[in-house]
Design an enzyme around this catalytic site. Structure first.
Site, PDB file in Angstrom:
ATOM      1  N   LYS A  79      -4.707  -2.061  -3.296  1.00 39.08           N
ATOM      2  CA  LYS A  79      -5.700  -2.686  -2.404  1.00 39.08           C
ATOM      3  C   LYS A  79      -6.324  -1.638  -1.486  1.00 39.08           C
ATOM      4  O   LYS A  79      -7.517  -1.714  -1.163  1.00 39.08           O
ATOM      5  CB  LYS A  79      -5.048  -3.810  -1.592  1.00 39.08           C
ATOM      6  CG  LYS A  79      -4.642  -5.032  -2.396  1.00 39.08           C
ATOM      7  CD  LYS A  79      -5.809  -5.784  -3.006  1.00 39.08           C
ATOM      8  CE  LYS A  79      -6.615  -6.519  -1.961  1.00 39.08           C
ATOM      9  NZ  LYS A  79      -7.714  -7.320  -2.594  1.00 39.08           N
ATOM     10  N   THR A  90      -6.480  -6.748   2.549  1.00 35.99           N
ATOM     11  CA  THR A  90      -5.221  -7.236   3.115  1.00 35.99           C
ATOM     12  C   THR A  90      -4.721  -6.315   4.228  1.00 35.99           C
ATOM     13  O   THR A  90      -4.951  -5.102   4.191  1.00 35.99           O
ATOM     14  CB  THR A  90      -4.146  -7.317   2.005  1.00 35.99           C
ATOM     15  OG1 THR A  90      -2.873  -7.577   2.614  1.00 35.99           O
ATOM     16  CG2 THR A  90      -4.032  -6.033   1.199  1.00 35.99           C
ATOM     17  N   ASP A  91      -3.983  -6.909   5.160  1.00 36.61           N
ATOM     18  CA  ASP A  91      -3.374  -6.098   6.234  1.00 36.61           C
ATOM     19  C   ASP A  91      -2.273  -5.184   5.692  1.00 36.61           C
ATOM     20  O   ASP A  91      -1.831  -4.263   6.392  1.00 36.61           O
ATOM     21  CB  ASP A  91      -2.822  -6.996   7.351  1.00 36.61           C
ATOM     22  CG  ASP A  91      -1.694  -7.922   6.911  1.00 36.61           C
ATOM     23  OD1 ASP A  91      -1.403  -8.005   5.700  1.00 36.61           O
ATOM     24  OD2 ASP A  91      -1.098  -8.573   7.795  1.00 36.61           O
ATOM     25  N   GLU A  92      -1.815  -5.442   4.453  1.00 33.06           N
ATOM     26  CA  GLU A  92      -0.729  -4.614   3.908  1.00 33.06           C
ATOM     27  C   GLU A  92      -1.142  -3.159   3.727  1.00 33.06           C
ATOM     28  O   GLU A  92      -0.291  -2.285   3.571  1.00 33.06           O
ATOM     29  CB  GLU A  92      -0.223  -5.188   2.571  1.00 33.06           C
ATOM     30  CG  GLU A  92       0.422  -6.537   2.756  1.00 33.06           C
ATOM     31  CD  GLU A  92       1.343  -6.961   1.628  1.00 33.06           C
ATOM     32  OE1 GLU A  92       1.761  -6.119   0.819  1.00 33.06           O
ATOM     33  OE2 GLU A  92       1.654  -8.157   1.566  1.00 33.06           O
ATOM     34  N   TYR A 113       1.181  -2.803  -4.971  1.00 31.43           N
ATOM     35  CA  TYR A 113       0.122  -3.764  -4.621  1.00 31.43           C
ATOM     36  C   TYR A 113      -0.712  -3.236  -3.465  1.00 31.43           C
ATOM     37  O   TYR A 113      -1.953  -3.150  -3.559  1.00 31.43           O
ATOM     38  CB  TYR A 113       0.731  -5.130  -4.256  1.00 31.43           C
ATOM     39  CG  TYR A 113      -0.241  -6.027  -3.509  1.00 31.43           C
ATOM     40  CD1 TYR A 113      -1.369  -6.545  -4.147  1.00 31.43           C
ATOM     41  CD2 TYR A 113      -0.052  -6.342  -2.157  1.00 31.43           C
ATOM     42  CE1 TYR A 113      -2.280  -7.350  -3.457  1.00 31.43           C
ATOM     43  CE2 TYR A 113      -0.952  -7.134  -1.469  1.00 31.43           C
ATOM     44  CZ  TYR A 113      -2.065  -7.636  -2.122  1.00 31.43           C
ATOM     45  OH  TYR A 113      -2.970  -8.423  -1.443  1.00 31.43           O
ATOM     46  N   ALA A 127     -10.876 -11.603  -6.594  1.00 33.02           N
ATOM     47  CA  ALA A 127     -10.083 -11.413  -7.812  1.00 33.02           C
ATOM     48  C   ALA A 127      -9.140 -10.232  -7.647  1.00 33.02           C
ATOM     49  O   ALA A 127      -9.569  -9.126  -7.315  1.00 33.02           O
ATOM     50  CB  ALA A 127     -10.999 -11.178  -9.011  1.00 33.02           C
TER      51      ALA A 127
HETATM   52  P1  NAD Z   1      -4.215 -15.422  -6.152  1.00 38.59           P
HETATM   53  O1  NAD Z   1      -3.223 -14.580  -6.868  1.00 38.59           O
HETATM   54  O2  NAD Z   1      -3.858 -16.809  -5.757  1.00 38.59           O
HETATM   55  O3  NAD Z   1      -5.559 -15.530  -7.010  1.00 38.59           O
HETATM   56  C1  NAD Z   1      -6.125 -14.430  -7.635  1.00 38.59           C
HETATM   57  C2  NAD Z   1      -7.206 -14.934  -8.593  1.00 38.59           C
HETATM   58  O4  NAD Z   1      -7.825 -13.793  -9.204  1.00 38.59           O
HETATM   59  C3  NAD Z   1      -6.653 -15.805  -9.726  1.00 38.59           C
HETATM   60  O5  NAD Z   1      -7.458 -16.952  -9.898  1.00 38.59           O
HETATM   61  C4  NAD Z   1      -6.732 -14.905 -10.950  1.00 38.59           C
HETATM   62  O6  NAD Z   1      -6.941 -15.604 -12.162  1.00 38.59           O
HETATM   63  C5  NAD Z   1      -7.921 -14.023 -10.593  1.00 38.59           C
HETATM   64  N1  NAD Z   1      -7.862 -12.735 -11.273  1.00 38.59           N
HETATM   65  C6  NAD Z   1      -6.807 -11.877 -11.352  1.00 38.59           C
HETATM   66  N2  NAD Z   1      -7.120 -10.815 -12.106  1.00 38.59           N
HETATM   67  C7  NAD Z   1      -8.409 -10.995 -12.494  1.00 38.59           C
HETATM   68  C8  NAD Z   1      -9.305 -10.223 -13.277  1.00 38.59           C
HETATM   69  N3  NAD Z   1      -8.929  -9.056 -13.833  1.00 38.59           N
HETATM   70  N4  NAD Z   1     -10.560 -10.686 -13.464  1.00 38.59           N
HETATM   71  C9  NAD Z   1     -10.959 -11.877 -12.926  1.00 38.59           C
HETATM   72  N5  NAD Z   1     -10.138 -12.648 -12.195  1.00 38.59           N
HETATM   73  C10 NAD Z   1      -8.881 -12.210 -11.978  1.00 38.59           C
HETATM   74  O7  NAD Z   1      -4.661 -14.556  -4.890  1.00 38.59           O
HETATM   75  P2  NAD Z   1      -5.014 -14.988  -3.392  1.00 38.59           P
HETATM   76  O8  NAD Z   1      -3.767 -15.104  -2.615  1.00 38.59           O
HETATM   77  O9  NAD Z   1      -5.987 -16.093  -3.430  1.00 38.59           O
HETATM   78  O10 NAD Z   1      -5.739 -13.652  -2.895  1.00 38.59           O
HETATM   79  C11 NAD Z   1      -7.151 -13.490  -3.036  1.00 38.59           C
HETATM   80  C12 NAD Z   1      -7.531 -12.167  -2.405  1.00 38.59           C
HETATM   81  O11 NAD Z   1      -7.152 -12.161  -1.026  1.00 38.59           O
HETATM   82  C13 NAD Z   1      -6.826 -10.960  -3.037  1.00 38.59           C
HETATM   83  O12 NAD Z   1      -7.743  -9.910  -3.099  1.00 38.59           O
HETATM   84  C14 NAD Z   1      -5.703 -10.641  -2.055  1.00 38.59           C
HETATM   85  O13 NAD Z   1      -5.390  -9.279  -2.098  1.00 38.59           O
HETATM   86  C15 NAD Z   1      -6.332 -11.033  -0.735  1.00 38.59           C
HETATM   87  N6  NAD Z   1      -5.420 -11.433   0.337  1.00 38.59           N
HETATM   88  C16 NAD Z   1      -4.471 -12.403   0.129  1.00 38.59           C
HETATM   89  C17 NAD Z   1      -3.669 -12.828   1.192  1.00 38.59           C
HETATM   90  C18 NAD Z   1      -2.627 -13.909   1.012  1.00 38.59           C
HETATM   91  O14 NAD Z   1      -1.856 -14.143   1.941  1.00 38.59           O
HETATM   92  N7  NAD Z   1      -2.570 -14.604  -0.088  1.00 38.59           N
HETATM   93  C19 NAD Z   1      -3.829 -12.252   2.454  1.00 38.59           C
HETATM   94  C20 NAD Z   1      -4.791 -11.251   2.623  1.00 38.59           C
HETATM   95  C21 NAD Z   1      -5.590 -10.871   1.556  1.00 38.59           C
HETATM   96  O1  DAU Z   2      -0.185  -9.812   4.390  1.00 38.31           O
HETATM   97  C1  DAU Z   2      -1.042 -10.243   3.386  1.00 38.31           C
HETATM   98  C2  DAU Z   2      -0.302 -10.329   2.072  1.00 38.31           C
HETATM   99  O2  DAU Z   2       0.575 -11.441   2.161  1.00 38.31           O
HETATM  100  C3  DAU Z   2      -1.236 -10.492   0.874  1.00 38.31           C
HETATM  101  O3  DAU Z   2      -2.026  -9.344   0.763  1.00 38.31           O
HETATM  102  C4  DAU Z   2      -0.434 -10.719  -0.413  1.00 38.31           C
HETATM  103  O4  DAU Z   2      -1.291 -10.952  -1.498  1.00 38.31           O
HETATM  104  C5  DAU Z   2       0.458 -11.933  -0.209  1.00 38.31           C
HETATM  105  O5  DAU Z   2       1.258 -12.125  -1.353  1.00 38.31           O
HETATM  106  C6  DAU Z   2       1.347 -11.725   1.020  1.00 38.31           C
HETATM  107  O6  DAU Z   2       2.314 -10.666   0.793  1.00 38.31           O
HETATM  108  P1  DAU Z   2       3.854 -10.824   1.236  1.00 38.31           P
HETATM  109  O7  DAU Z   2       4.651  -9.900   0.432  1.00 38.31           O
HETATM  110  O8  DAU Z   2       3.997 -10.800   2.718  1.00 38.31           O
HETATM  111  O9  DAU Z   2       4.075 -12.368   0.765  1.00 38.31           O
HETATM  112  P2  DAU Z   2       5.281 -13.123   0.021  1.00 38.31           P
HETATM  113  O10 DAU Z   2       4.956 -14.578   0.115  1.00 38.31           O
HETATM  114  O11 DAU Z   2       5.564 -12.546  -1.290  1.00 38.31           O
HETATM  115  O12 DAU Z   2       6.498 -12.824   0.986  1.00 38.31           O
HETATM  116  C7  DAU Z   2       6.474 -13.162   2.359  1.00 38.31           C
HETATM  117  C8  DAU Z   2       7.807 -12.712   2.957  1.00 38.31           C
HETATM  118  O13 DAU Z   2       8.843 -13.546   2.452  1.00 38.31           O
HETATM  119  C9  DAU Z   2       8.198 -11.286   2.620  1.00 38.31           C
HETATM  120  O14 DAU Z   2       8.854 -10.698   3.730  1.00 38.31           O
HETATM  121  C10 DAU Z   2       9.183 -11.445   1.461  1.00 38.31           C
HETATM  122  C11 DAU Z   2       9.845 -12.775   1.770  1.00 38.31           C
HETATM  123  N1  DAU Z   2      10.294 -13.559   0.596  1.00 38.31           N
HETATM  124  C12 DAU Z   2       9.383 -13.820  -0.379  1.00 38.31           C
HETATM  125  C13 DAU Z   2       9.746 -14.552  -1.491  1.00 38.31           C
HETATM  126  C14 DAU Z   2       8.755 -14.843  -2.591  1.00 38.31           C
HETATM  127  C15 DAU Z   2      11.584 -14.062   0.522  1.00 38.31           C
HETATM  128  O15 DAU Z   2      12.394 -13.825   1.439  1.00 38.31           O
HETATM  129  N2  DAU Z   2      11.941 -14.770  -0.578  1.00 38.31           N
HETATM  130  C16 DAU Z   2      11.086 -15.045  -1.602  1.00 38.31           C
HETATM  131  O16 DAU Z   2      11.502 -15.681  -2.598  1.00 38.31           O
END
Ligand code: NAD
Ligand code: DAU
Length: 339
Positions: A157, A125-127, A153, A82
């Site tokens: 994290k 996250t790697d961020e 963000y 979450a």
């Molecule tokens: P997402 O935004 O798709 O989903 C997040 C979920 O958390 C949603 O279902 C939302 O309703 C729930 N949520 C948000 N706030 C909440 C709260 N206060 N209480 C309960 N639930 C809540 O996110 P995701 O992309 O599935 O990411 C999941 C986890 O993985 C996050 O911790 C994110 O930082 C991490 N992560 C994501 C990526 C990526 O590329 N998406 C990569 C590395 C790590």
């Molecule tokens: O590295 C892990 C992270 O990856 C997670 O922790 C985050 O939750 C997840 O959102 C993601 O972060 P990014 O910022 O890398 O993802 P995003 O999809 O927002 O963007 C990916 C790249 O694309 C970034 O360089 C920004 C660019 N971008 C993104 C959007 C939405 C565009 O050029 N145009 C766009 O409209």
């Protein structure tokens, strides 16, 4: 085994739940999710058919509500997905990121201590490592790379990761942390690069590429991430951090061109727009610790994963339409018009 999964109605959490239902069918799964804009309850329709699955709509910031669920369910393990997860939204409104990602994580860990939960896993996250230069392909993020965040963000994290490790040292809570690179696959909310571009290309709308499109991300198919988390739960050492990634670096413009090619749409849809503030240049994970200690490695090649992903979105237009109706329209206008 009873596992409590937070954020399970979102992208990675739901994929994790489906992996568990397939591969650990004896486990009981309790999902807790506040159903924010990023969730779609229909994502869990299939899971809800299983008698092993229970869902609670609850906010991880709500201490009383979370304690009541732990009291009733008595989970053995908690995995925290979450979070507020979109970098662009964190630039617009940092506060909610601190509340959910830092304070919400603390509430969950307090509940673990109070109700004797054996294990807490934080999905990170790697961020948190900041970014790498574009001209140094030899540099990768390792678990001992200093924390050096760029956005609200990633700072939130990083705060959560540090708090989790502090609960290990101070209170003896048995924790692990994973830090993964960018995921792609089914059920990702179309504010993120890949589903946003698929959605726009499908509708013949402009594809907004930030800056010059040369920023690099290291893409991992979501199921491989979920398998990595499961490997950490089953074989990882508590108190440790594990990086997960697939040595799969791509520029954003390469990703966008691949999507257009796969969908048979013209490159004239590409529109360069103003850059993201503080935009990280390059992410690249060194996953050798997870490989060495857990035997984990990615199984899905990008060429296959991106095709499966595009096919999934084109076959689930109803799901996409649910995500892009309502507030998404305002979000999109706020974020992109006149950019
Ligand atoms: P997402 O935004 O798709 O989903 C997040 C979920 O958390 C949603 O279902 C939302 O309703 C729930 N949520 C948000 N706030 C909440 C709260 N206060 N209480 C309960 N639930 C809540 O996110 P995701 O992309 O599935 O990411 C999941 C986890 O993985 C996050 O911790 C994110 O930082 C991490 N992560 C994501 C990526 C990526 O590329 N998406 C990569 C590395 C790590
Ligand atoms: O590295 C892990 C992270 O990856 C997670 O922790 C985050 O939750 C997840 O959102 C993601 O972060 P990014 O910022 O890398 O993802 P995003 O999809 O927002 O963007 C990916 C790249 O694309 C970034 O360089 C920004 C660019 N971008 C993104 C959007 C939405 C565009 O050029 N145009 C766009 O409209």
């Amino acid at each position: 085994m009873k596992i409590l999964v937070t954020g399970g109605a979102g992208f990675i959490g739901s994929n994790f739940i489906y992996l568990l239902l397939r591969e650990r069918p004896e486990w009981e799964i309790v999902c807790v999710d506040a159903l924010t804009y990023a969730a779609n309850i229909h994502t869990l329709n299939e899971a809800a058919k299983s008698e092993k699955f229970t869902f609670y709509k609850e906010d991880i910031r709500n201490r009383d509500g979370i304690y009541a669920i732990f009291d009733k369910e008595q989970p053995d393990t908690v995995v925290n997905f979450a979070a507020e997860t979109h970098v662009d939204r964190s630039i617009e409104n940092p506060g909610i990121f601190l509340e959910t990602n830092v304070l919400g994580t603390a509430v969950l860990m307090d509940a673990c201590l109070k109700y004797g939960v054996e294990r807490f896993h934080q999905v990170g996250t790697d961020e948190v490592y900041g970014d790498l230069p574009l001209d140094r392909p030899d540099l990768l993020f390792r678990e001992d790379t200093p924390i050096h965040t760029s956005s609200p963000y990633s700072a939130s994290k990083a705060g959560a990761d540090l708090l989790v490790l502090a609960y290990f040292r101070t209170f003896g809570l048995q924790v692990t942390v994973s830090r993964c690179s960018n995921n792609y696959g089914p059920y990702q909310f179309p504010e993120k690069l890949i589903p946003l571009m698929i959605n726009n290309a499908t509708h013949g709308k402009p594809l907004p590429v930030y800056g010059n499109g040369l920023n690099v991300r290291d893409w991992l198919y979501v199921e491989d991430h979920c398998r990595g988390i499961l490997a950490i739960l089953e074989k990882g050492k508590t108190g440790e951090v594990y990086n997960l990634g697939g040595h799969n670096e791509k520029t954003n413009i390469e990703i966008v061109r691949t999507i257009l090619r796969e969908l048979g749409r013209p490159e004239s849809l590409i529109t360069y727009v103003g850059d993201r503030k503080g935009h990280d240049r390059r992410y690249a994970i060194d996953p050798s610790k997870a490989n060495r200690e857990l035997g984990w490695q990615p199984t899905v090649m990008f060429a296959d994963g991106i095709r499966m992903t595009i096919r999934w979105y084109t076959e689930h237009t109803g799901w996409l339409d649910e995500c892009t109706s309502g507030d998404y329209v305002n979000y999109y206008a706020r974020m992109y018009s006149g950019r």
